[in-house]
Motif scaffolding. Structure first.
Motif, PDB file in Angstrom:
ATOM      1  N   VAL A 132      -8.799   5.029  -3.431  1.00  0.00           N
ATOM      2  CA  VAL A 132      -9.294   3.930  -2.616  1.00  0.00           C
ATOM      3  C   VAL A 132      -9.824   4.528  -1.319  1.00  0.00           C
ATOM      4  CG1 VAL A 132      -8.713   1.853  -1.326  1.00  0.00           C
ATOM      5  CG2 VAL A 132      -7.727   2.219  -3.604  1.00  0.00           C
ATOM      6  N   ILE A 133     -11.102   4.231  -1.020  1.00  0.00           N
ATOM      7  CA  ILE A 133     -11.740   4.726   0.201  1.00  0.00           C
ATOM      8  C   ILE A 133     -12.030   3.536   1.110  1.00  0.00           C
ATOM      9  CG2 ILE A 133     -13.739   5.918   1.176  1.00  0.00           C
ATOM     10  CD1 ILE A 133     -14.023   7.414  -1.475  1.00  0.00           C
ATOM     11  N   TYR A 134     -11.513   3.596   2.326  1.00  0.00           N
ATOM     12  CA  TYR A 134     -11.722   2.517   3.291  1.00  0.00           C
ATOM     13  C   TYR A 134     -12.949   2.824   4.152  1.00  0.00           C
ATOM     14  CZ  TYR A 134      -6.884   1.118   2.276  1.00  0.00           C
ATOM     15  OH  TYR A 134      -5.715   0.718   1.664  1.00  0.00           O
ATOM     16  N   GLN A 194       0.814  -1.218   0.000  1.00  0.00           N
ATOM     17  CA  GLN A 194       0.000   0.000   0.000  1.00  0.00           C
ATOM     18  C   GLN A 194       0.847   1.268   0.000  1.00  0.00           C
ATOM     19  OE1 GLN A 194      -2.625  -0.354   3.346  1.00  0.00           O
ATOM     20  NE2 GLN A 194      -0.987  -0.477   4.870  1.00  0.00           N
ATOM     21  N   ASP A 195       2.081   1.179   0.485  1.00  0.00           N
ATOM     22  CA  ASP A 195       2.962   2.359   0.473  1.00  0.00           C
ATOM     23  C   ASP A 195       3.445   2.708  -0.927  1.00  0.00           C
ATOM     24  OD1 ASP A 195       2.703   2.579   3.197  1.00  0.00           O
ATOM     25  OD2 ASP A 195       4.548   1.487   3.647  1.00  0.00           O
ATOM     26  N   GLU A 196       3.338   1.761  -1.851  1.00  0.00           N
ATOM     27  CA  GLU A 196       3.785   2.013  -3.216  1.00  0.00           C
ATOM     28  C   GLU A 196       2.743   2.762  -4.041  1.00  0.00           C
ATOM     29  OE1 GLU A 196       4.982  -1.599  -5.099  1.00  0.00           O
ATOM     30  OE2 GLU A 196       6.261  -2.237  -3.423  1.00  0.00           O
ATOM     31  N   PHE A 197       1.499   2.724  -3.607  1.00  0.00           N
ATOM     32  CA  PHE A 197       0.402   3.313  -4.383  1.00  0.00           C
ATOM     33  C   PHE A 197       0.525   4.825  -4.432  1.00  0.00           C
ATOM     34  CE2 PHE A 197      -4.268   4.597  -4.347  1.00  0.00           C
ATOM     35  CZ  PHE A 197      -4.442   4.396  -5.706  1.00  0.00           C
ATOM     36  N   LYS A 198       0.470   5.380  -5.634  1.00  0.00           N
ATOM     37  CA  LYS A 198       0.640   6.821  -5.827  1.00  0.00           C
ATOM     38  C   LYS A 198      -0.689   7.569  -5.893  1.00  0.00           C
ATOM     39  CE  LYS A 198       5.083   6.310  -6.111  1.00  0.00           C
ATOM     40  NZ  LYS A 198       5.942   6.695  -4.965  1.00  0.00           N
ATOM     41  N   GLY A 199      -1.796   6.833  -5.890  1.00  0.00           N
ATOM     42  CA  GLY A 199      -3.096   7.487  -5.908  1.00  0.00           C
ATOM     43  C   GLY A 199      -3.502   7.953  -4.520  1.00  0.00           C
ATOM     44  N   LEU A 200      -4.765   8.319  -4.383  1.00  0.00           N
ATOM     45  CA  LEU A 200      -5.290   8.838  -3.121  1.00  0.00           C
ATOM     46  C   LEU A 200      -5.931   7.710  -2.317  1.00  0.00           C
ATOM     47  CD1 LEU A 200      -6.137  11.233  -1.254  1.00  0.00           C
ATOM     48  CD2 LEU A 200      -8.223  11.397  -2.637  1.00  0.00           C
ATOM     49  N   VAL A 233     -12.750   4.716  -8.773  1.00  0.00           N
ATOM     50  CA  VAL A 233     -12.780   4.671  -7.317  1.00  0.00           C
ATOM     51  C   VAL A 233     -13.075   3.247  -6.849  1.00  0.00           C
ATOM     52  CG1 VAL A 233     -13.854   5.588  -5.224  1.00  0.00           C
ATOM     53  CG2 VAL A 233     -13.634   7.048  -7.260  1.00  0.00           C
ATOM     54  N   VAL A 234     -12.358   2.814  -5.808  1.00  0.00           N
ATOM     55  CA  VAL A 234     -12.650   1.549  -5.143  1.00  0.00           C
ATOM     56  C   VAL A 234     -12.968   1.850  -3.685  1.00  0.00           C
ATOM     57  CG1 VAL A 234     -11.755  -0.692  -4.405  1.00  0.00           C
ATOM     58  CG2 VAL A 234     -11.184   0.198  -6.679  1.00  0.00           C
ATOM     59  N   VAL A 235     -14.143   1.389  -3.233  1.00  0.00           N
ATOM     60  CA  VAL A 235     -14.539   1.533  -1.838  1.00  0.00           C
ATOM     61  C   VAL A 235     -14.389   0.173  -1.172  1.00  0.00           C
ATOM     62  CG1 VAL A 235     -16.388   2.128  -0.230  1.00  0.00           C
ATOM     63  CG2 VAL A 235     -16.151   3.391  -2.382  1.00  0.00           C
ATOM     64  N   VAL A 236     -13.599   0.106  -0.106  1.00  0.00           N
ATOM     65  CA  VAL A 236     -13.358  -1.142   0.608  1.00  0.00           C
ATOM     66  C   VAL A 236     -14.343  -1.254   1.760  1.00  0.00           C
ATOM     67  CG1 VAL A 236     -11.686  -2.496   1.926  1.00  0.00           C
ATOM     68  CG2 VAL A 236     -10.918  -1.100  -0.014  1.00  0.00           C
ATOM     69  N   GLY A 237     -15.141  -2.326   1.774  1.00  0.00           N
ATOM     70  CA  GLY A 237     -16.102  -2.523   2.840  1.00  0.00           C
ATOM     71  C   GLY A 237     -17.420  -3.043   2.307  1.00  0.00           C
ATOM     72  N   ARG A 238     -18.261  -3.561   3.220  1.00  0.00           N
ATOM     73  CA  ARG A 238     -19.552  -4.121   2.804  1.00  0.00           C
ATOM     74  C   ARG A 238     -20.681  -3.766   3.768  1.00  0.00           C
ATOM     75  NH1 ARG A 238     -20.305  -9.282   5.514  1.00  0.00           N
ATOM     76  NH2 ARG A 238     -21.629 -10.032   3.810  1.00  0.00           N
ATOM     77  N   GLY A 239     -20.465  -2.771   4.640  1.00  0.00           N
ATOM     78  CA  GLY A 239     -21.492  -2.332   5.561  1.00  0.00           C
ATOM     79  C   GLY A 239     -22.337  -1.209   4.983  1.00  0.00           C
TER      80      GLY A 239
END
Length: 351
Positions: free
Chosen positions: A278-280, A143-149, A167-173
């Motif tokens: 990527v949004i967690y 994850q430290d290599e990723f240059k995006g937001l 955009v990728v949203v991580v989660g299922r709630g």
């Protein structure tokens, strides 16, 4: 302060205000310490479009009904106004801008030190801070290599900055689905999930799900009496045709990516896909460092308690997820938990 109070409540959000209400009803000398400049806890900091997952009629604090049409799902700003009106209506004793830095315990009670240099003394403490200030982000390879937001959902506000992005949203709630669904209207958005999102109908036989929760007693079932906490459900309320939107691919669902690379993510099938953001939406964890010195936390920093009663005599909690029931940590649930805790607290003081 030279005065020794009966109770100090740490946190001026929904849990702290509900605690203040019950303390005041019992005639106890109390004070609510809020770290920010206003009451309301984390509510003013949630994303703009957030709606309650329970109708107004099932979202009231003790002593004051949520205003307006009772079958609607109130938005964030309505909740903020309600909490501010609540504190005013009951003239709750609150000091803002009081960030707690340390807590000490002696034979009399507790001494609380705040960032402003103020010192407060109290026989008991109710910690009602929640965990919004400690967002959880999973450790993902490279994850430290990723240059995006990358950002946690606690920092997300609206779609404005993400138009026409990948955009990728991580989660299922609930929050993950709600955020991803609105982003899908302006960008190409995926939900990255370990398991497919599970939905529950918001309305059954014409009644909101919370009507049935209340009817069968599930909402306040005392899981703690059986040596466990309430289940941490990841089932999503299908309040805005979310199930239909996911079926249409707006957003789509993808099995959680296995790692990052410089320009994006690597999916389980080995495909490298460029991604802008990527949004967690991966929840929160307790962060109560000021309670460590008095032995109130386990090795992972979690409070040691049963139903909100700490292992440290005189220390209590209100507002923790699954504390006593499925409804704990919600607007509709904190009042019952606060009432229970205040009853236990009074017994302790009277000993």
């Amino acid at each position: 302060m030279n005065e020794i109070l009966d109770t100090i409540v740490i946190g001026g959000g929904q849990a702290g205000l509900a605690s203040g209400y019950h303390l005041q009803k019992k005639g106890l000398q109390y004070l609510i310490l809020e770290a920010s400049s206003q009451v309301g806890g984390s509510w003013p900091h949630y994303y703009d479009s957030l709606k309650l997952f329970s109708p107004a009629g099932y979202s009231s604090m003790p002593g004051m009904n949520f205003p307006g049409e009772q079958d609607r799902y109130p938005k964030r700003d309505e909740v903020v106004r309600y909490l501010q009106q609540y504190s005013t209506e009951f003239k709750l004793q609150i000091q803002t801008n009081q960030y707690v830095e340390s807590v000490e315990k002696d034979e009399v009670g507790f001494t609380i030190h705040t960032r402003t240099g103020d010192i407060f003394q109290t026989r008991t403490i109710i910690n009602a801070t929640g965990s919004f200030n400690n967002p959880f982000i999973p450790n993902i390879a490279s994850q430290d290599e990723f240059k995006g937001l990358t950002l946690h959902s606690s920092k997300y506000r609206n779609t404005e900055k993400f138009i026409n992005q990948r955009v990728v949203v991580v989660g299922r709630g609930n929050s993950a689905v709600q955020i991803a669904a609105e982003l899908a209207e302006v960008s190409r958005t995926s939900l990255a999930v370990l398991q497919p999102v599970q939905f529950v109908k918001q309305r059954v036989l014409g009644k909101d799900l919370h009507f049935w929760f209340k009817l069968i007693g599930f909402d306040k079932f005392p899981f703690w009496r059986f040596g466990t906490t309430a289940p941490n459900s990841s089932v999503v309320d299908d309040m805005d045709q979310y199930k239909e939107r996911l079926a249409a691919g707006k957003p789509d669902q993808q099995t959680m990516f296995k790692s990052f690379y410089e320009n994006g993510v690597i999916w389980p099938n080995g495909k490298n896909e460029p991604v802008d953001v990527v949004i967690y939406a991966t929840g929160f964890r307790p962060e109560l460092p000021y309670l460590r010195k008095i032995g109130a936390l386990d090795t992972e920093g979690n409070p040691i308690h049963k139903a909100g009663i700490s292992n440290v005599p005189g220390l209590y909690y209100v507002g923790m997820e699954g504390q006593r029931s499925f409804a704990s940590a919600t607007l509709r649930g904190v009042g019952s938990d606060a009432q229970f805790v205040v009853k236990k607290l009074m017994h302790y003081i009277e000993q």
